[in-house]
Design a protein around this motif. Structure first.
Motif, mmCIF file in Angstrom:
data_model
loop_
_atom_site.group_PDB
_atom_site.id
_atom_site.type_symbol
_atom_site.label_atom_id
_atom_site.label_comp_id
_atom_site.label_asym_id
_atom_site.label_seq_id
_atom_site.Cartn_x
_atom_site.Cartn_y
_atom_site.Cartn_z
ATOM 1 N N VAL A 116 -0.121 -5.483 3.877
ATOM 2 C CA VAL A 116 1.031 -4.651 4.213
ATOM 3 C C VAL A 116 1.189 -4.662 5.729
ATOM 4 C CG1 VAL A 116 1.999 -2.314 4.200
ATOM 5 C CG2 VAL A 116 0.740 -3.157 2.197
ATOM 6 N N ASN A 170 2.971 -0.122 -5.260
ATOM 7 C CA ASN A 170 3.037 -1.349 -4.458
ATOM 8 C C ASN A 170 2.782 -2.620 -5.277
ATOM 9 O OD1 ASN A 170 3.547 -2.468 -1.895
ATOM 10 N ND2 ASN A 170 1.357 -2.832 -1.575
ATOM 11 N N ARG A 197 6.431 -1.933 4.946
ATOM 12 C CA ARG A 197 5.625 -1.921 6.173
ATOM 13 C C ARG A 197 5.246 -0.485 6.507
ATOM 14 N NH1 ARG A 197 10.892 -2.692 7.291
ATOM 15 N NH2 ARG A 197 11.907 -1.299 8.814
#
Length: 293
Positions: A116, A170, A197
């Motif tokens: 990430v 995610n 992000r």
């Protein structure tokens, strides 16, 4: 010929060495200075050292070990090792060769973090793995849990003890109906949109453009031995829910006679206090193996 060569001079390795030095044994510690918690400014949960800079804890411990005349400290990296019980050799990156009767692997682990953007830069500062180490300081604020796999569900279930939790799937976790019901009963919000992000201190930007502000983030990093030495020597490894570790007996001896392992590389879960305790036990067991070979 040293009694014990300790590969890794962080908390576990030093704790083990202390027991051996107090038995007046010849000990060499090889350390390349890459403590796992070097990214954190404060260590918590270690009795007597709560809130202290982990670098200061390590420096104080090293200074105390230096008072023992049978210690040799080598700054460097062990690149190979071999031999047999009572006749081991360890090759260092600078070309030097050490000889010892026993080897203790206290190399620690490396954290494989989610890919990430912005996460690695915040590791140990606003992104954590252990709520007991860092949860209290978030002051009951909003907490985000970034999933990495099945263990993340457990992390999301536990963290409501420290604040209001959002579980960011995610694409790495899909709680079943029972897990979702359990998370709901604990007040955990489940967010299916992937994380794009991380910005600011702990601001999560989602793939759909939404921004979620948190006091801190947690993620269950997968751990692997920080050094390939154990595997190269032929020590048995073990898969755990947290990653790969060196397999040991209760005595902390590995599958290779005369080679021991302790600390994060040889036990789960991980913390400074648990590493110190594991190291102290390993040091005593190493000494006993020298007394009763």
């Amino acid at each position: 010929m040293q009694d014990v060569i300790v590969v890794g001079g962080s908390y576990a390795g030093m704790a083990a060495a202390l027991q051996l030095l107090r038995a007046r044994r010849l000990v060499t510690i090889v350390d390349e200075g890459l403590r796992r918690n070097r990214f954190a400014s404060h260590s918590h949960g270690f009795l007597g050292q709560d809130g202290v800079d982990p670098a200061a804890i390590a420096a104080q411990a090293r200074a105390q070990l230096a008072a023992y005349p049978t210690l040799t400290w080598v700054e460097g990296r062990a690149v190979a090792a071999g031999g047999r019980k009572d006749a081991f050799r360890v090759d260092l990156d600078g070309g030097a060769v050490l000889e010892g009767r026993r080897i203790l692997l206290a190399t620690g682990v490396a954290d494989e973090l989610p890919a990430v953007p912005g996460l690695a830069e915040r590791w140990g500062k606003s992104v954590f793995h252990c709520p007991y180490c860092h949860g209290y300081e978030l002051d009951r604020g909003r907490i985000g849990v970034i999933a990495t796999g099945p263990m993340s569900v457990h992390q999301a279930q536990l963290l409501p003890e420290w604040g209001e939790v959002t579980f960011l799937l995610n694409g790495a976790a899909e709680p079943d109906e029972a897990a979702r019901a359990d998370l709901g009963s604990r007040g955990v919000a489940v967010e299916p949109v992937p994380v794009a992000r991380i910005e600011g201190r702990a601001e999560v930007v989602l793939a759909d453009g939404r921004r979620l502000e948190f006091a801190g983030l947690f993620t269950a990093a997968r751990c692997v031995p920080a050094s390939p030495l154990a595997e190269a020597m032929g020590c048995a490894l073990r898969e755990t829910p947290m990653g790969v570790q060196v397999a040991t007996a209760d005595t902390k001896e590995t599958s290779l006679a005369g080679v021991f392992a302790c600390g994060d590389v040889a036990r789960v879960p991980h913390s400074v206090s648990l590493a110190v305790g594991d190291g102290a036990w390993a040091g005593a067991q190493l000494h006993r193996s020298l007394v009763w070979p």
